[in-house]
Design an enzyme around this catalytic site. Structure first.
Site, PDB file in Angstrom:
ATOM      1  N   SER A   9      42.032   6.309 -28.123  1.00 27.05           N
ATOM      2  CA  SER A   9      41.064   5.317 -28.599  1.00 27.05           C
ATOM      3  C   SER A   9      40.107   5.917 -29.624  1.00 27.05           C
ATOM      4  O   SER A   9      39.877   7.127 -29.657  1.00 27.05           O
ATOM      5  CB  SER A   9      40.245   4.762 -27.433  1.00 27.05           C
ATOM      6  OG  SER A   9      41.070   4.128 -26.485  1.00 27.05           O
TER       7      SER A   9
HETATM    8  N1  SAH Z   1      42.212   6.245 -22.480  1.00 28.55           N
HETATM    9  C1  SAH Z   1      43.275   6.574 -23.416  1.00 28.55           C
HETATM   10  C2  SAH Z   1      43.645   5.356 -24.233  1.00 28.55           C
HETATM   11  C3  SAH Z   1      45.114   5.224 -24.325  1.00 28.55           C
HETATM   12  S1  SAH Z   1      45.678   3.685 -25.002  1.00 28.55           S
HETATM   13  C4  SAH Z   1      42.898   7.750 -24.292  1.00 28.55           C
HETATM   14  O1  SAH Z   1      41.702   8.098 -24.328  1.00 28.55           O
HETATM   15  O2  SAH Z   1      43.776   8.356 -24.918  1.00 28.55           O
HETATM   16  C5  SAH Z   1      45.996   2.751 -23.532  1.00 28.55           C
HETATM   17  C6  SAH Z   1      46.913   3.365 -22.521  1.00 28.55           C
HETATM   18  O3  SAH Z   1      47.153   2.390 -21.502  1.00 28.55           O
HETATM   19  C7  SAH Z   1      48.291   3.769 -23.039  1.00 28.55           C
HETATM   20  O4  SAH Z   1      48.521   5.127 -22.736  1.00 28.55           O
HETATM   21  C8  SAH Z   1      49.245   2.854 -22.288  1.00 28.55           C
HETATM   22  O5  SAH Z   1      50.505   3.457 -22.007  1.00 28.55           O
HETATM   23  C9  SAH Z   1      48.465   2.546 -21.025  1.00 28.55           C
HETATM   24  N2  SAH Z   1      48.881   1.330 -20.331  1.00 28.55           N
HETATM   25  C10 SAH Z   1      49.321   0.162 -20.851  1.00 28.55           C
HETATM   26  N3  SAH Z   1      49.593  -0.717 -19.880  1.00 28.55           N
HETATM   27  C11 SAH Z   1      49.301  -0.090 -18.693  1.00 28.55           C
HETATM   28  C12 SAH Z   1      49.386  -0.483 -17.310  1.00 28.55           C
HETATM   29  N4  SAH Z   1      49.808  -1.690 -16.947  1.00 28.55           N
HETATM   30  N5  SAH Z   1      48.995   0.422 -16.384  1.00 28.55           N
HETATM   31  C13 SAH Z   1      48.568   1.654 -16.725  1.00 28.55           C
HETATM   32  N6  SAH Z   1      48.479   2.072 -18.005  1.00 28.55           N
HETATM   33  C14 SAH Z   1      48.843   1.218 -18.980  1.00 28.55           C
END
Ligand code: SAH
Length: 215
Positions: free
Chosen positions: A64
């Site tokens: 993010s």
């Molecule tokens: N907090 C992370 C943001 C990653 S983007 C960071 O700082 O890097 C959002 C993430 O949510 C992705 O890795 C994606 O694979 C995950 N995601 C999407 N749907 C999800 C679900 N149903 N349960 C758990 N994770 C999920």
């Protein structure tokens, strides 16, 4: 490797976040401390790691934008030893910010490759969170209640399970879909069945996906 140049770039990023309205000193300190470039695989992107943008981290996902991380974290008003549930571990950067603030972090990721990579990586930087490969829509009922819940992907709606797993007086921050962007919602649990919701503007996230393992 973390260098003086990286540290200098982090100071500049912190200044930018302050200009954009982030005021929580502990959040700013965490961002100044954490080597964000190390959370990005593609070394060609390292030179941009302290720009206020999201970057690809593999599996079609992103780390993010720092402003978004700071905004969500600030809204949660983390207290040391808060039990925090994070949905979407991704690179683990947001997880690290929560740990720097003294929270006990439980984080769920549905992409196996990302889960494996981050589980190996975070302890190398001294960050210890409880990481789970699973479906964020379900939360973690056996570890509930949580003082704070943070969803880091755009949700089509607020999952009922997560509302149930929030402690009374707890705060959830969740971006909820509205066409091609999301509305950031702060939800405070007043009692078992009453919630107070505040809209905090529009943001852009990758989607919170259903059915673990199916891409
Ligand atoms: N907090 C992370 C943001 C990653 S983007 C960071 O700082 O890097 C959002 C993430 O949510 C992705 O890795 C994606 O694979 C995950 N995601 C999407 N749907 C999800 C679900 N149903 N349960 C758990 N994770 C999920």
């Amino acid at each position: 490797m973390d260098t003086y140049r990286h540290k200098g770039l982090r100071k500049k990023l912190v200044q930018l976040l302050e200009e954009k309205g982030i005021t929580d000193k502990k959040v700013l300190k965490a961002i100044e401390t954490i080597p964000r470039h190390l959370f990005i695989n593609d070394t060609a992107l390292h030179q941009f790691a302290y720009e206020d943008t999201a970057f690809p981290i593999g599996s079609g996902q992103t780390i993010s934008q720092p402003y978004t991380v700071a905004f969500q974290t600030q809204t949660l008003a983390i207290q040391p030893r808060d039990k925090v549930l994070e949905i979407g571990t991704g690179s683990g950067y947001q997880t690290a910010v929560l740990l720097e603030l003294g929270a006990k972090v439980f984080s769920i990721e549905r992409q196996k490759a990302l889960f494996d990579k981050t589980k190996m990586f975070l302890p190398k930087l001294g960050y210890n969170a409880k990481l789970f490969y699973g479906d964020g829509y379900l939360g973690l009922p056996s570890f509930a209640p949580f003082n704070k819940i943070i969803v880091t992907a755009g949700a089509p709606y607020v999952p009922e399970n997560l509302l149930n797993q929030l402690a009374i007086g707890g705060i959830m921050i969740i971006p909820v879909d509205n066409d091609d962007y999301q509305i950031m919602k702060k939800i405070v649990k007043i009692d078992a069945s009453n919630f107070e919701t505040t809209d905090l503007g529009s943001f852009k996230f990758v989607p919170l996906l259903k059915e673990k393992g199916k891409d």
